[in-house]
Design a protein around this motif. Structure first.
Motif, PDB file in Angstrom:
ATOM      1  N   THR A   1     104.889  12.107  18.945  1.00 48.02           N
ATOM      2  CA  THR A   1     105.092  11.376  20.196  1.00 48.02           C
ATOM      3  C   THR A   1     105.873  12.200  21.215  1.00 48.02           C
ATOM      4  O   THR A   1     105.478  12.285  22.377  1.00 48.02           O
ATOM      5  N   LEU A   2     106.949  12.814  20.772  1.00 49.29           N
ATOM      6  CA  LEU A   2     107.804  13.557  21.701  1.00 49.29           C
ATOM      7  C   LEU A   2     107.427  15.027  21.826  1.00 49.29           C
ATOM      8  O   LEU A   2     107.917  15.722  22.715  1.00 49.29           O
ATOM      9  N   GLY A   3     106.587  15.514  20.918  1.00 50.58           N
ATOM     10  CA  GLY A   3     106.129  16.889  21.016  1.00 50.58           C
ATOM     11  C   GLY A   3     107.144  17.922  20.594  1.00 50.58           C
ATOM     12  O   GLY A   3     107.061  19.096  20.980  1.00 50.58           O
ATOM     13  N   LEU A   4     108.134  17.504  19.787  1.00 51.12           N
ATOM     14  CA  LEU A   4     109.149  18.442  19.320  1.00 51.12           C
ATOM     15  C   LEU A   4     108.621  19.251  18.125  1.00 51.12           C
ATOM     16  O   LEU A   4     107.721  18.782  17.417  1.00 51.12           O
ATOM     17  N   PRO A   5     109.183  20.439  17.876  1.00 53.93           N
ATOM     18  CA  PRO A   5     108.696  21.250  16.751  1.00 53.93           C
ATOM     19  C   PRO A   5     108.881  20.532  15.420  1.00 53.93           C
ATOM     20  O   PRO A   5     109.835  19.770  15.236  1.00 53.93           O
ATOM     21  N   LYS A   6     107.985  20.809  14.506  1.00 52.08           N
ATOM     22  CA  LYS A   6     108.041  20.214  13.177  1.00 52.08           C
ATOM     23  C   LYS A   6     109.189  20.829  12.392  1.00 52.08           C
ATOM     24  O   LYS A   6     109.471  22.020  12.490  1.00 52.08           O
TER      25      LYS A   6
END
Length: 396
Positions: free
Chosen positions: A389-394
């Protein structure tokens, strides 16, 4: 009515039919109530009477197609059933598993033969199906599932081997929908597939796990030792297993939210009634903000969680699997937190009485943790939201 208003009403406001369903299920559930549920648990039995009556009345299969004996509704209706049962103190955990997960997967992807064999019985409660995905070494990482299926060249069927853990209701289920993995002939990589395994199939064994959780549904380890299955045991397309798997996991999350919300409502109702009548000084304890405000906050959070649950069910029933996946995870997270908080506050409101068998709230402290742990932990949901949803790194 404008299109915008119509869409808003269908997404957020319950129709007259759904309100009628909520009332009817609530009336049934209150006839059984917490005393029936607790007595069943103490006796080591299952809630068969309630299950069978709910089936006869059409509540268990309200989400399944009418042509197979269901109600022709969707996840929105089934979540109402579980929420109202929970709000009366007698939730049916297998509603999450049998009609919501297994019934949905078979209705969407099963063969005509599988639909005819299973859906009418799931709908009227005469058949129950368990769901086997969790494994001891895989935990929340479904990509590490090691239960494997390989083609049997002699029969054209399958040989299934592996181990599952924390599988609910295997002892009373007529079959278990097992998540296994098959080898992709093109890439050599393993891909998920779903198989229906009858309880009496040779090589299918199960062993009960002793739990502190007080519930009529027992938990089991399942052992699959070269279980021979016919070709017809495979559900759906061998090459579309991941899609089919999530078609069951999204309803699981929505129904777990309903389970938590119903439990939270039950506990909150008990606490409010106690705060309204319990008098220590000159007025009921509920007149004091230290008591009233946390109960009001618990109510607000349960209502907010229900809105997200309704959104998730609406998206799923509309066929938006991707949108439903995000909303179902959020709904499960919000409901689990709200339900656990409501139970804790209810026990605290009653003080010492909250820990007595007479009021029946203390056992919910353990049960309310279920939604925060299963079917996926709140931390994994936060991972999902932060990444997808937020597009932050895994982080894993």
């Amino acid at each position: 009515m404008s299109t915008a208003h119509s869409t808003f009403d269908s997404a957020l406001l319950e129709s007259e039919e759904r309100r009628a369903l909520r009332k009817a299920v609530g009336d049934l559930a209150r006839r059984y109530g917490r005393d029936y549920f607790a007595a069943t648990v103490r006796a080591g039995k299952h809630t068969d009477e309630l299950w069978q009556e709910a089936g006869r009345l059409g509540y268990l299969g309200v989400n399944l197609p009418e042509e197979y004996g269901g109600g022709g509704g969707g996840l929105a209706e089934l979540s109402i059933v579980l929420e109202e049962l929970g709000a009366a103190g007698c939730p049916l955990l297998l509603l999450i598993v049998s009609p919501a997960i297994c019934g949905t997967v078979i209705a969407r992807f099963g063969t005509d033969e599988q639909k005819q064999r299973w859906l009418p019985g799931i709908a009227d409660g005469s058949l129950r199906m368990a769901f086997g995905i969790t494994e001891p070494e895989a935990g929340s990482n479904s990509h590490r599932i090691t239960t494997t299926a390989r083609r049997d060249p002699e029969t054209g069927g399958w040989k299934l081997s592996g181990r599952k853990v924390f599988i609910s209701g295997v002892d009373i289920a007529d079959a278990t929908l097992i998540v296994g993995r098959t080898e992709d002939a093109r890439t050599g990589k393993l891909k998920p597939c779903l198989f229906i395994v009858d309880r009496d199939t040779p090589g299918f064994e199960y062993r009960q796990i002793e739990m502190e959780l007080a519930a009529p549904e027992k938990q089991f380890q399942v052992f699959l030792d070269d279980v021979a299955l016919p070709a017809s045991a495979l559900v759906g397309d061998e090459d579309a297993g991941l899609l089919q798997l999530f078609a069951g996991l999204n309803p699981e999350r929505v129904m777990t939210a309903a389970f938590s919300i119903g439990m939270g409502r039950y506990a909150l109702d008990k606490a409010v009634d106690y705060a309204r009548t319990r008098q220590v000084w000159k007025s009921p304890i509920g007149s004091h903000q230290a008591i009233a405000h946390p109960l009001a906050q618990a109510h607000i959070e349960l209502e907010l969680a229900r809105l997200m649950m309704q959104k998730a069910a609406y998206l799923y029933d509309a066929g938006d699997d991707m949108g439903a996946g995000e909303a179902a995870n959020m709904a499960k997270y919000a409901a689990a937190e709200a339900g656990a908080k409501a139970v804790d506050q209810a026990v605290h409101t009653l003080g010492g009485n909250g820990l007595t068998a007479e009021y029946g709230l203390a056992s919910l402290l353990t049960a309310s943790r279920v939604g925060r742990i299963a079917p996926v932990s709140r931390e994994m949901i936060l991972n999902f939201v932060s990444h997808y949803t937020l597009g932050l790194p895994k982080s894993y």
